[in-house]
Scaffold this active site. Sequence first.
Site, PDB file in Angstrom:
ATOM      1  N   CYS A 198     -11.888 -16.564 -59.135  1.00  0.00           N
ATOM      2  CA  CYS A 198     -12.975 -17.273 -58.453  1.00  0.00           C
ATOM      3  C   CYS A 198     -12.801 -17.229 -56.929  1.00  0.00           C
ATOM      4  O   CYS A 198     -11.878 -17.857 -56.398  1.00  0.00           O
ATOM      5  CB  CYS A 198     -12.998 -18.713 -58.948  1.00  0.00           C
ATOM      6  N   CYS A 227     -12.898 -20.619 -55.190  1.00  0.00           N
ATOM      7  CA  CYS A 227     -11.676 -21.385 -55.461  1.00  0.00           C
ATOM      8  C   CYS A 227     -10.569 -20.989 -54.483  1.00  0.00           C
ATOM      9  O   CYS A 227      -9.782 -21.836 -54.048  1.00  0.00           O
ATOM     10  CB  CYS A 227     -11.219 -21.165 -56.895  1.00  0.00           C
TER      11      CYS A 227
END
Length: 105
Positions: free
Chosen positions: A28, A31
Amino acid sequence: MITLESDQHLKELMESQSVILLFSADWCPDCRVIEPFIPELEDQFNNWSFVYVDRDQFIHVCAENDVFGIPSFVAFRDGEEVGRFVSKNRKTKEEIEEFLRNVSK
């Protein structure tokens, strides 16, 4: 940051302390953007235990908590949800701090 290891581990954490579940994944990009300042937030909000929940390994925990976008945060105190910052959008440090201030009241 504590890394979630099992469903039993989650149960024990939720029963023994106030936790912020950080739903994330290695792949991600949003993230990765928040990773550098998470340790600072852990220090600032040290009344919470921050728990990394790997979205791919614990997809059932995501589903149980209605988390379908990452990164996302869900706060629990005494085993009860007290707040959530859940969306598929990139989150800023300021937005995360505001969420943590609100659940810490």
